[in-house]
Design a protein around this motif. Sequence first.
Motif, PDB file in Angstrom:
ATOM      1  N   UNK A 293      19.375  15.414 -17.792  1.00 33.61           N
ATOM      2  CA  UNK A 293      18.578  15.937 -18.906  1.00 33.61           C
ATOM      3  C   UNK A 293      19.348  17.063 -19.575  1.00 33.61           C
ATOM      4  N   UNK A 294      19.307  17.075 -20.907  1.00 29.19           N
ATOM      5  CA  UNK A 294      19.998  18.105 -21.694  1.00 29.19           C
ATOM      6  C   UNK A 294      18.983  18.800 -22.581  1.00 29.19           C
ATOM      7  N   UNK A 295      18.973  20.120 -22.551  1.00 32.13           N
ATOM      8  CA  UNK A 295      18.006  20.896 -23.330  1.00 32.13           C
ATOM      9  C   UNK A 295      18.610  21.302 -24.670  1.00 32.13           C
ATOM     10  N   UNK A 296      17.875  21.016 -25.758  1.00 29.44           N
ATOM     11  CA  UNK A 296      18.326  21.378 -27.105  1.00 29.44           C
ATOM     12  C   UNK A 296      17.142  21.943 -27.892  1.00 29.44           C
ATOM     13  N   UNK A 297      17.442  22.587 -29.013  1.00 35.41           N
ATOM     14  CA  UNK A 297      16.406  23.066 -29.924  1.00 35.41           C
ATOM     15  C   UNK A 297      15.806  21.883 -30.664  1.00 35.41           C
ATOM     16  N   UNK A 298      14.508  21.884 -30.842  1.00 36.12           N
ATOM     17  CA  UNK A 298      13.853  20.867 -31.657  1.00 36.12           C
ATOM     18  C   UNK A 298      14.434  20.930 -33.067  1.00 36.12           C
ATOM     19  N   UNK A 299      14.830  19.786 -33.623  1.00 34.70           N
ATOM     20  CA  UNK A 299      15.451  19.768 -34.949  1.00 34.70           C
ATOM     21  C   UNK A 299      16.964  19.633 -34.901  1.00 34.70           C
ATOM     22  N   UNK A 300      17.546  19.614 -33.688  1.00 35.73           N
ATOM     23  CA  UNK A 300      19.002  19.475 -33.540  1.00 35.73           C
ATOM     24  C   UNK A 300      19.436  18.065 -33.946  1.00 35.73           C
ATOM     25  N   UNK A 301      20.527  17.988 -34.715  1.00 38.20           N
ATOM     26  CA  UNK A 301      21.059  16.686 -35.131  1.00 38.20           C
ATOM     27  C   UNK A 301      21.995  16.131 -34.051  1.00 38.20           C
ATOM     28  N   UNK A 347      23.488   7.917 -37.097  1.00 39.67           N
ATOM     29  CA  UNK A 347      24.635   8.675 -37.594  1.00 39.67           C
ATOM     30  C   UNK A 347      24.458  10.173 -37.499  1.00 39.67           C
ATOM     31  N   UNK A 348      25.271  10.890 -38.287  1.00 42.04           N
ATOM     32  CA  UNK A 348      25.358  12.354 -38.185  1.00 42.04           C
ATOM     33  C   UNK A 348      24.086  13.082 -38.597  1.00 42.04           C
ATOM     34  N   UNK A 349      23.237  12.441 -39.400  1.00 40.91           N
ATOM     35  CA  UNK A 349      22.036  13.116 -39.886  1.00 40.91           C
ATOM     36  C   UNK A 349      20.820  12.869 -38.996  1.00 40.91           C
ATOM     37  N   UNK A 350      21.000  12.083 -37.941  1.00 42.69           N
ATOM     38  CA  UNK A 350      19.855  11.779 -37.075  1.00 42.69           C
ATOM     39  C   UNK A 350      19.387  13.032 -36.328  1.00 42.69           C
ATOM     40  N   UNK A 351      18.085  13.286 -36.406  1.00 43.72           N
ATOM     41  CA  UNK A 351      17.481  14.415 -35.696  1.00 43.72           C
ATOM     42  C   UNK A 351      16.957  13.920 -34.347  1.00 43.72           C
ATOM     43  N   UNK A 352      17.446  14.527 -33.278  1.00 44.43           N
ATOM     44  CA  UNK A 352      17.093  14.096 -31.914  1.00 44.43           C
ATOM     45  C   UNK A 352      15.605  14.298 -31.636  1.00 44.43           C
ATOM     46  N   UNK A 353      15.075  13.398 -30.818  1.00 46.53           N
ATOM     47  CA  UNK A 353      13.665  13.488 -30.420  1.00 46.53           C
ATOM     48  C   UNK A 353      13.568  13.673 -28.908  1.00 46.53           C
ATOM     49  N   UNK A 354      12.485  14.305 -28.480  1.00 46.17           N
ATOM     50  CA  UNK A 354      12.265  14.521 -27.055  1.00 46.17           C
ATOM     51  C   UNK A 354      12.173  13.171 -26.344  1.00 46.17           C
ATOM     52  N   UNK A 355      12.951  13.004 -25.271  1.00 44.49           N
ATOM     53  CA  UNK A 355      12.902  11.763 -24.511  1.00 44.49           C
ATOM     54  C   UNK A 355      13.850  10.687 -24.995  1.00 44.49           C
ATOM     55  N   UNK A 356      14.661  10.978 -26.030  1.00 44.23           N
ATOM     56  CA  UNK A 356      15.681  10.021 -26.440  1.00 44.23           C
ATOM     57  C   UNK A 356      16.657   9.787 -25.282  1.00 44.23           C
ATOM     58  N   UNK A 357      16.968   8.518 -25.001  1.00 45.45           N
ATOM     59  CA  UNK A 357      18.032   8.190 -24.047  1.00 45.45           C
ATOM     60  C   UNK A 357      19.239   7.797 -24.897  1.00 45.45           C
ATOM     61  N   UNK A 358      20.357   8.490 -24.714  1.00 50.80           N
ATOM     62  CA  UNK A 358      21.457   8.417 -25.683  1.00 50.80           C
ATOM     63  C   UNK A 358      22.796   8.103 -25.024  1.00 50.80           C
ATOM     64  N   UNK A 359      23.608   7.327 -25.760  1.00 51.51           N
ATOM     65  CA  UNK A 359      25.017   7.174 -25.444  1.00 51.51           C
ATOM     66  C   UNK A 359      25.778   7.554 -26.702  1.00 51.51           C
ATOM     67  N   UNK A 360      26.609   8.589 -26.613  1.00 48.73           N
ATOM     68  CA  UNK A 360      27.366   9.049 -27.776  1.00 48.73           C
ATOM     69  C   UNK A 360      28.715   8.339 -27.838  1.00 48.73           C
TER      70      UNK A 360
END
Length: 364
Positions: A293-301, A347-360
Motif C-alpha cells: 500500500x502506498x499513501x498519497x494525497x487525494x488528487x495526486x496524478x 495517462x499523465x492526467x489521471x487522478x488516482x483513486x483510493x483502492x486503485x491497483x496499479x502497474x506503472x
Amino acid sequence: MKLGIVGLPNVGKSTLFNAITNAGAQSANYPFCTIEPNVGVVAVPDKRLDVLAEMYDPDKYTPASIEFVDIAGLVKGASKGEGLGNKFLSNIRECDAIVHVVRCFENDDIIHVEGSIDPKRDIETINLELILSDVEMMERRIDKTKKMVKGDKKYLKDVEFYTRVLEALEQGKPARSVECDEDERALLSEVALLTAKPVIYAANMSDEDFSGGLENNEGYREVLKIAADEHAGVLPICAQLEEEIVEMDKDEKEMFLSDLGLEESGLDRLIKECYALLGLISYLTAGKQEVRAWTIKNGTKAPQAAGKIHSDFERGFIRAEVIAFDDLVACGSMAAAKDKGLVRSEGKEYVMKDGDVVLFRFNV
C-alpha cells in the motif's frame, strides 16, 4: 506520516501511545520498531492488502505505516523553555498532525496536574504554549517580508496576510482557525507554524462513559465545541480499554468490540480520522514479489503517485495500468479482469483513486 501525541501529564497520553503502538505491531505482518523510547512505527490496517496477499501469495507484504511520537515535557512556560519545552516544540514541528489527548474522566487515584478535570482549560493551556511560539515565528516572518517589499511591492499582499494570522494568534486563536484561500494556505505552509498543523482531539473517557453513551460526558461535549471552532477532528476514545484490547487474540478482540457496539479498535479509528483530516488515500501494487500500500494525497496524478515508488517511475512515466480493487476481486485475477476489459490504460492526467491497483509503465 508522522503523528505527534501531546497532552498534559496524567491525561492518558502515554497509555494511549503504548496501546496503539503495541496494537499496531500485532495488526499486520509488519516489523514493529522503536526508534527511540517515545517513537513507534505501526502498520496501517488495510483488509484489501490481506485479500491481495491471498490472491498473489507474495514474497513480501508491506502495508503503509504511521510513525507515532509520544511528545513529552509539556508544562506551562514550554514556549519559554520550561521543562523540556524547546525539545517538545521541535518534536511537534516535525509532525504532520497532532493528536491532542484531553482528559474527560474522573478518577481520584489519578491526580490531574491542575487539580480538577476541565477539558477546555487543558486545551487552552497547551494551545497557548504553541500560540506563543508561533507569535515569535510570525513576527520574524513579517519583518523579513517587509524588507522584501522594498524590492518588490508584490510582497505587500503577503505582509497583509501574515499580519492577519498574527492578529488571530494574539487573540489566542490557532493559525488553523484563520480562513484562507489556496494561495494563502500555500503561504502559511511555508512558515511551519505549530498551530497550523491539523489536530485531532482524542477525548479520553472512562470505560463507563465510553460504553454508556458519549453524549452524557460533559467534557466530550466541550471538546466537540472547541474542535468545531478550530476546524479540528475529534476522536472519542478510552485509553484504558485500548490497553486491554492489546492483550486479546483476534476473535476475543472482535467479540469485545462488538459488545461495545464498535467495529474497529481505537487505532483503526484514529488512522481513519487522520487520513480524512490530512486528505490522504492509498493505492495498491500487487504481484508475486510484493503486495504493498502506498499513501498519497487525494488528487495526486498518476506520474506523481508513481514517483512515490521511485523517482525514475515519475521521470520516465509512460502510462498506468489501473483497475479498481473491487473489480479485481470480483474477477478473481488480473488475467480475468483484462479479458473483461476492466484494466484501464491511464495517462499523465489521471487522478488516482483510493483502492486503485496499479502497474506503472515507464522508460528512463
